[in-house]
Design an enzyme around this catalytic site. Structure first.
Site, PDB file in Angstrom:
ATOM      1  N   TYR A  19      -9.288  -6.965  12.471  1.00 38.77           N
ATOM      2  CA  TYR A  19      -8.805  -6.219  11.584  1.00 38.77           C
ATOM      3  C   TYR A  19      -8.748  -7.455  10.356  1.00 38.77           C
ATOM      4  CZ  TYR A  19      -5.641  -4.503   7.996  1.00 38.77           C
ATOM      5  OH  TYR A  19      -4.911  -4.001   6.984  1.00 38.77           O
ATOM      6  N   GLU A  30     -18.650  22.142 -15.120  1.00 34.57           N
ATOM      7  CA  GLU A  30     -18.812  21.118 -15.625  1.00 34.57           C
ATOM      8  C   GLU A  30     -17.995  19.790 -14.826  1.00 34.57           C
ATOM      9  OE1 GLU A  30     -19.825  21.041 -19.983  1.00 34.57           O
ATOM     10  OE2 GLU A  30     -18.127  22.453 -19.570  1.00 34.57           O
ATOM     11  N   LYS A  79      -8.446   3.605   2.023  1.00 37.96           N
ATOM     12  CA  LYS A  79      -7.516   4.816   1.704  1.00 37.96           C
ATOM     13  C   LYS A  79      -7.476   5.526   0.379  1.00 37.96           C
ATOM     14  CE  LYS A  79      -4.354   2.887   4.956  1.00 37.96           C
ATOM     15  NZ  LYS A  79      -5.128   1.760   5.033  1.00 37.96           N
ATOM     16  N   GLN A 139      -7.499  -2.297   4.102  1.00 42.16           N
ATOM     17  CA  GLN A 139      -6.456  -1.208   3.409  1.00 42.16           C
ATOM     18  C   GLN A 139      -7.188  -0.472   2.387  1.00 42.16           C
ATOM     19  OE1 GLN A 139      -2.337  -2.659   2.932  1.00 42.16           O
ATOM     20  NE2 GLN A 139      -2.812  -2.915   0.789  1.00 42.16           N
ATOM     21  N   ASN A 178     -16.117  27.730 -22.653  1.00 37.59           N
ATOM     22  CA  ASN A 178     -16.753  26.837 -21.910  1.00 37.59           C
ATOM     23  C   ASN A 178     -16.640  26.858 -20.618  1.00 37.59           C
ATOM     24  OD1 ASN A 178     -17.656  25.826 -24.344  1.00 37.59           O
ATOM     25  ND2 ASN A 178     -15.658  24.444 -24.461  1.00 37.59           N
ATOM     26  N   SER A 188       0.698  -1.219   0.146  1.00 34.47           N
ATOM     27  CA  SER A 188       0.011   0.065   0.020  1.00 34.47           C
ATOM     28  C   SER A 188       0.922   1.199  -0.008  1.00 34.47           C
ATOM     29  CB  SER A 188      -0.988   0.149   1.263  1.00 34.47           C
ATOM     30  OG  SER A 188      -0.479  -0.229   2.443  1.00 34.47           O
ATOM     31  N   THR A 224     -39.221  26.534 -11.171  1.00 29.61           N
ATOM     32  CA  THR A 224     -39.580  24.950 -10.725  1.00 29.61           C
ATOM     33  C   THR A 224     -39.806  24.256 -11.984  1.00 29.61           C
ATOM     34  OG1 THR A 224     -41.954  25.236 -10.517  1.00 29.61           O
ATOM     35  CG2 THR A 224     -40.779  25.876  -8.537  1.00 29.61           C
ATOM     36  N   HIS A 225     -39.477  22.880 -12.151  1.00 30.71           N
ATOM     37  CA  HIS A 225     -39.409  22.188 -13.391  1.00 30.71           C
ATOM     38  C   HIS A 225     -38.588  22.950 -14.660  1.00 30.71           C
ATOM     39  CE1 HIS A 225     -42.721  19.908 -11.405  1.00 30.71           C
ATOM     40  NE2 HIS A 225     -42.967  20.957 -11.015  1.00 30.71           N
ATOM     41  N   SER A 276     -12.665  26.264 -27.167  1.00 33.47           N
ATOM     42  CA  SER A 276     -12.627  24.871 -27.958  1.00 33.47           C
ATOM     43  C   SER A 276     -11.448  24.885 -29.076  1.00 33.47           C
ATOM     44  CB  SER A 276     -14.106  24.920 -28.797  1.00 33.47           C
ATOM     45  OG  SER A 276     -13.858  24.108 -29.975  1.00 33.47           O
ATOM     46  N   LYS A 294     -16.050  29.470 -29.026  1.00 34.41           N
ATOM     47  CA  LYS A 294     -16.690  28.975 -27.700  1.00 34.41           C
ATOM     48  C   LYS A 294     -15.828  29.529 -26.511  1.00 34.41           C
ATOM     49  CE  LYS A 294     -18.888  25.691 -27.143  1.00 34.41           C
ATOM     50  NZ  LYS A 294     -18.882  24.533 -27.538  1.00 34.41           N
ATOM     51  N   ASN A 332      -2.356  -2.812  13.289  1.00 34.85           N
ATOM     52  CA  ASN A 332      -3.764  -2.638  13.166  1.00 34.85           C
ATOM     53  C   ASN A 332      -4.232  -1.498  13.766  1.00 34.85           C
ATOM     54  OD1 ASN A 332      -3.234  -5.068  11.636  1.00 34.85           O
ATOM     55  ND2 ASN A 332      -4.342  -6.240  13.292  1.00 34.85           N
TER      56      ASN A 332
HETATM   57  N1  ARG Z   1      -1.169  -1.411   5.213  1.00 32.54           N
HETATM   58  C1  ARG Z   1      -2.073  -1.910   6.052  1.00 32.54           C
HETATM   59  C2  ARG Z   1      -3.611  -1.148   6.205  1.00 32.54           C
HETATM   60  O1  ARG Z   1      -3.518  -0.041   5.380  1.00 32.54           O
HETATM   61  C3  ARG Z   1      -1.426  -1.617   7.633  1.00 32.54           C
HETATM   62  C4  ARG Z   1      -1.985  -2.615   8.467  1.00 32.54           C
HETATM   63  C5  ARG Z   1      -1.614  -3.799   7.976  1.00 32.54           C
HETATM   64  N2  ARG Z   1      -1.855  -5.078   9.155  1.00 32.54           N
HETATM   65  C6  ARG Z   1      -1.710  -6.367   8.976  1.00 32.54           C
HETATM   66  N3  ARG Z   1      -2.093  -6.973  10.003  1.00 32.54           N
HETATM   67  N4  ARG Z   1      -1.135  -6.950   7.797  1.00 32.54           N
HETATM   68  O2  ARG Z   1      -4.491  -1.619   6.538  1.00 32.54           O
END
Ligand code: ARG
Length: 457
Positions: A316, A289, A324, A321, A284, A22, A154-155, A276, A282, A109
């Site tokens: 956990y 948007e 994120k 993960q 825009n 990660s 309205t509408h 454009s 144009k 965790n």
């Molecule tokens: N990269 C993990 C996460 O974002 C960290 C926690 C990992 N814990 C584990 N027991 N492997 O959740």
């Protein structure tokens, strides 16, 4: 060898390593991670779980690592999985085995849960201030348009005249609720998960209160299994962001319509529009948007996380993960949208004449003519029918209500008198709606006063 490699006989497959890592996105949490580690380490020292000299040594190295990462000097690799392992590995490289004491009474965790809490709390504060900034821009524009009359819809059909200030302030209040929702969500993010360990707590005599005080947490999780599995506070952030985007998306729709040649109520600034590649004429409304378009991805992140969380057994699971990337993208998206929107509104030009012409040349005062008959004693339903017939007559003859004579009005109802036509001007229609929260200037001024109070608090 991996920091957790003791029981393994084989190397991790490189595909597995890439899939599992990660670091490409959770590197964003390095400050939270190190700040959390330093508080944890100080507590370990204070509680005598590690020696205070060891704690000092570790924290000195952690401070250096923080600077290294800030300056881009630490290289990230999938082999070290995540930000937590990168920091710990660097610590070991710097100070040797004593660095291995940092992870006493802690698991990744509760560590990652802590990082996420710190991050969400920080970003709530930023979001709240950016929403407030946009509200201020709306307030300023409203104040300058207390006598600008436009058609209310309205509408998407012209309905009744309103003040442009009133229309703008409607968005002020939507944003006010957004701001309140983020502020309220802060309370749930403001709970310390560190000390939960992997899931069951720890065998060491830790002092979570000390960590909570240092990291500025109001509360501590009552249940360690809840602490490591709870991502409600992330869902709440995404849900609040989704509603915020819904509001900005609606505003975008208004802006895009108003900026069209058909409406031409406003003109967006050159600096916040694009041209454009083929059509030289144009200009825009891309900001509006894009905001409207980005609403979809924020909703998507909310649904993705809700689905990830559904059916997870305690405590956990690596599924978590996945909390994120959607959150980070949401944070970036709403920040950009709020900043750009403030600039867009601050620089737009308003064509008061065009707005007035749109409302004056139409039937937006029909309700007022019916209300006139009601004041003379006619039940509203009957008044509605009388005016409906008058509107039909006007359409057939290509005229407006204001073009009718009193004699023509009286042909449909003898309750009409000389003063009937006076209620048909757009200003009269607006001024007549002085009920609480209505569009009359006096009511809008009262509303402005309340809005300013909300901003000050
Ligand atoms: N990269 C993990 C996460 O974002 C960290 C926690 C990992 N814990 C584990 N027991 N492997 O959740």
């Amino acid at each position: 060898m991996k920091l957790w490699g003791g029981r393994f006989d084989k190397e991790t497959d490189s595909l597995m390593e890439e899939f599992n890592a990660s670091i490409s996105f959770d590197q964003r949490l390095y400050e939270e991670d190190i700040r959390g580690s330093m508080a944890h380490c100080r507590m370990l020292g204070a509680c005598g779980i590690i020696a205070s000299e060891e704690a000092e040594l570790i924290n000195k190295a952690l401070a250096e690592i923080l600077t290294e990462i800030k300056e881009g000097k630490l290289e990230f690799t999938a082999a070290l999985e995540d930000i937590h392992m990168h920091v710990e590995k660097r610590l070991l490289d710097k100070i040797g085995p004593v660095g291995g004491k940092l992870h006493t009474a802690r698991s990744r965790n509760d560590q990652v849960a802590l990082d996420m809490h710190l991050y969400v709390k920080k970003e709530i504060i930023v979001t709240v201030s950016l929403i407030k900034n946009l509200q201020q821009v709306l307030l300023a524009a409203a104040e300058e348009n207390l006598d600008t009359v436009m058609p209310g819809y309205t509408h998407l059909q012209r309905a009744q005249p309103v003040l442009f200030a009133h229309h703008l302030l409607a968005y002020f209040w939507k944003l006010q609720r957004d701001r309140e929702r983020f502020q309220d969500a802060y309370k749930r993010a403001d709970r310390l998960p560190l000390g939960a360990g992997a899931l069951a707590g720890t065998t060491f005599p830790i002092d979570p209160k000390m960590v909570a005080a240092e990291l500025d947490f109001a509360n501590i999780y009552e249940n360690s299994m809840d602490a490591v599995s709870d991502r409600d506070f992330v869902v709440e952030f995404l849900a609040n962001a989704s509603l915020l985007m819904a509001h900005l998306s609606c505003l975008s729709e208004d802006i895009i319509l108003w900026n069209s040649q058909e409406f031409a109520f406003i003109q967006l600034d050159d600096a916040f529009t694009t041209g454009s590649s083929i059509m030289p004429q144009k200009k825009n409304p891309d900001v509006a948007e894009l905001v409207r378009g980005k609403t979809g991805r924020v909703y998507g992140h909310l649904l993705a996380l809700l689905t990830t969380l559904k059916g997870l057994p305690l405590a956990y699971n690596k599924d978590l993960q996945e909390d994120k990337e959607g959150l980070f993208d949401t944070v970036d998206t709403i920040k950009n949208c709020l900043v750009l929107y403030a600039a867009l509104l601050r620089t737009m030009k308003i064509d008061k004449q065009r707005m007035y012409a749109a409302v004056a040349g139409d039937f937006a005062s029909a309700t007022d003519l019916a209300d006139y008959l009601v004041r003379k004693g006619l039940p509203f339903r009957e008044a509605h029918a009388v005016v409906g017939r008058l509107v039909g007559k006007c359409i057939a003859e290509n005229r407006r209500l204001v073009d009718l004579t009193v004699t023509e009005l009286r042909a449909h109802s003898l309750l009409f008198a000389e003063d009937a036509l006076a209620c048909l001007t757009p200003q009269a229609c607006v001024e007549a709606r002085s009920s609480y929260g209505g569009t009359a200037q006096s009511a809008v001024k009262e509303q402005l006063k309340q809005a300013k109070k909300e901003i000050k608090e």
